[in-house]
Design an enzyme around this catalytic site. Structure first.
Site, mmCIF file in Angstrom:
data_model
loop_
_atom_site.group_PDB
_atom_site.id
_atom_site.type_symbol
_atom_site.label_atom_id
_atom_site.label_comp_id
_atom_site.label_asym_id
_atom_site.label_seq_id
_atom_site.Cartn_x
_atom_site.Cartn_y
_atom_site.Cartn_z
ATOM 1 N N PRO A 154 32.623 16.628 0.121
ATOM 2 C CA PRO A 154 32.533 16.874 1.086
ATOM 3 C C PRO A 154 32.978 18.172 1.391
ATOM 4 O O PRO A 154 32.253 18.927 2.090
ATOM 5 C CB PRO A 154 34.196 15.567 1.757
ATOM 6 C CG PRO A 154 34.094 14.469 0.564
ATOM 7 C CD PRO A 154 33.319 15.088 -0.610
ATOM 8 N N TYR A 155 33.672 18.940 0.427
ATOM 9 C CA TYR A 155 34.192 20.279 0.898
ATOM 10 C C TYR A 155 32.480 20.503 0.320
ATOM 11 O O TYR A 155 32.788 21.817 0.782
ATOM 12 C CB TYR A 155 35.099 21.045 -0.600
ATOM 13 C CG TYR A 155 34.938 22.132 -1.174
ATOM 14 C CD1 TYR A 155 35.752 22.618 0.245
ATOM 15 C CD2 TYR A 155 33.780 22.638 -1.878
ATOM 16 C CE1 TYR A 155 35.463 23.957 -0.508
ATOM 17 C CE2 TYR A 155 34.508 24.075 -2.323
ATOM 18 C CZ TYR A 155 35.291 24.539 -1.302
ATOM 19 O OH TYR A 155 35.595 26.098 -1.942
#
Ligand SMILES: NC(=O)c1ccc[n+]([C@@H]2O[C@H](COP(=O)([O-])OP(=O)(O)OC[C@H]3O[C@@H](n4cnc5c(N)ncnc54)[C@H](OP(=O)(O)O)[C@@H]3O)[C@@H](O)[C@H]2O)c1
Length: 214
Positions: A128-129
């Site tokens: 997700p980062y």
């Protein structure tokens, strides 16, 4: 140039402002989100603005109004969840771009992350980062802003070495935050880095050698 530093209380942000105060080439305006952070900078003679990236584009634009450039080196950090990653690393960055457009600031330097451009390079543990970094980069590249995107490898608190590798795509590696700060300061008014994105890790060249020339 007067430069709004978003993420000014962060590790890179602090090193960058330290360097700007030493070099005296550019004047920082530190964007922080806590009164005590602002006071610490004011004590050093650094102008500050108190704005949270979760606030509106208009508030960020108002903070940036007197500046000629924006450097975005904020991030939600490893101790928060994907919700904050989305709100800060992606939407915060995009709001900063919109704020720049709103007040007519064209120069924008974004600190992204090594490998953000290539989904095959995203570690499963922090996907997700990387999604946030990837789309912030892509949105910036689709604007008319005069951007430079720096994608550093793993960040270290070691002393700066002043030796970097700026170009080679697909490279892996790490780099002291002090060297990232030095490269940010060096690209700021280097036209050869305008509308370009770079991987950035420690290497064998001095920053001057590694930077392209117009
Ligand atoms: N860690 C790595 O190995 C690595 C590798 C490549 C790239 N990067 C990226 O490099 C950048 C800078 O790294 P760093 O080590 O300097 O990060 P850092 O020390 O965690 O600094 C991040 C800054 O962002 C600020 N921030 C977070 N949420 C905010 C909000 N809502 N409003 C305003 N500011 C907010 C923080 O404010 P507070 O001080 O108030 O908390 C902090 O000052 C980040 O974008 C990071 O993702 C990291």
């Amino acid at each position: 140039m007067k430069v709004l530093i978003i993420g000014a209380n962060g590790k890179i942000g602090q090193l960058l402002i330290e360097q700007m105060l030493e070099d005296k080439q550019h004047v920082p305006l530190a964007m922080v989100r806590k009164e005590e952070q602002a006071q610490r900078y004011q004590f050093q003679g650094v102008e500050t603005v108190l704005v949270d990236l979760e606030s509106s584009v208009e508030e960020i634009a108002e903070a940036a109004r007197t500046c000629d450039a924006i450097i975005f080196t904020a991030g939600s950090g490893g101790s928060t969840g994907p919700d904050k990653t989305l709100l800060i690393d992606l939407d915060g960055a995009v709001k900063a771009m919109e704020a720049a457009e709103q007040v007519g600031i064209s120069r924008f330097v974004l600190v992204s992350a090594l490998g953000a451009e290539d989904r095959n390079r995203w570690p499963d543990s922090i996907r997700p980062y990387y999604v946030a970094k990837h789309f912030a980069d892509r949105i910036l590249e689709s604007t008319e802003l005069i951007y430079t995107i720096l994608r550093p490898g793993g960040l270290l608190d070691d002393a700066g070495q002043g030796r970097v590798s700026l170009q080679t795509p697909g490279e892996s590696g790490s780099i002291p935050r002090a060297d990232v700060a030095a490269v940010i300061a060096a690209v700021l008014d280097n036209p050869a880095t305008f509308r370009k994105s770079y991987d950035l890790v420690s290497g064998s060249q001095t920053i001057e050698e590694a930077l392209p020339r117009a």
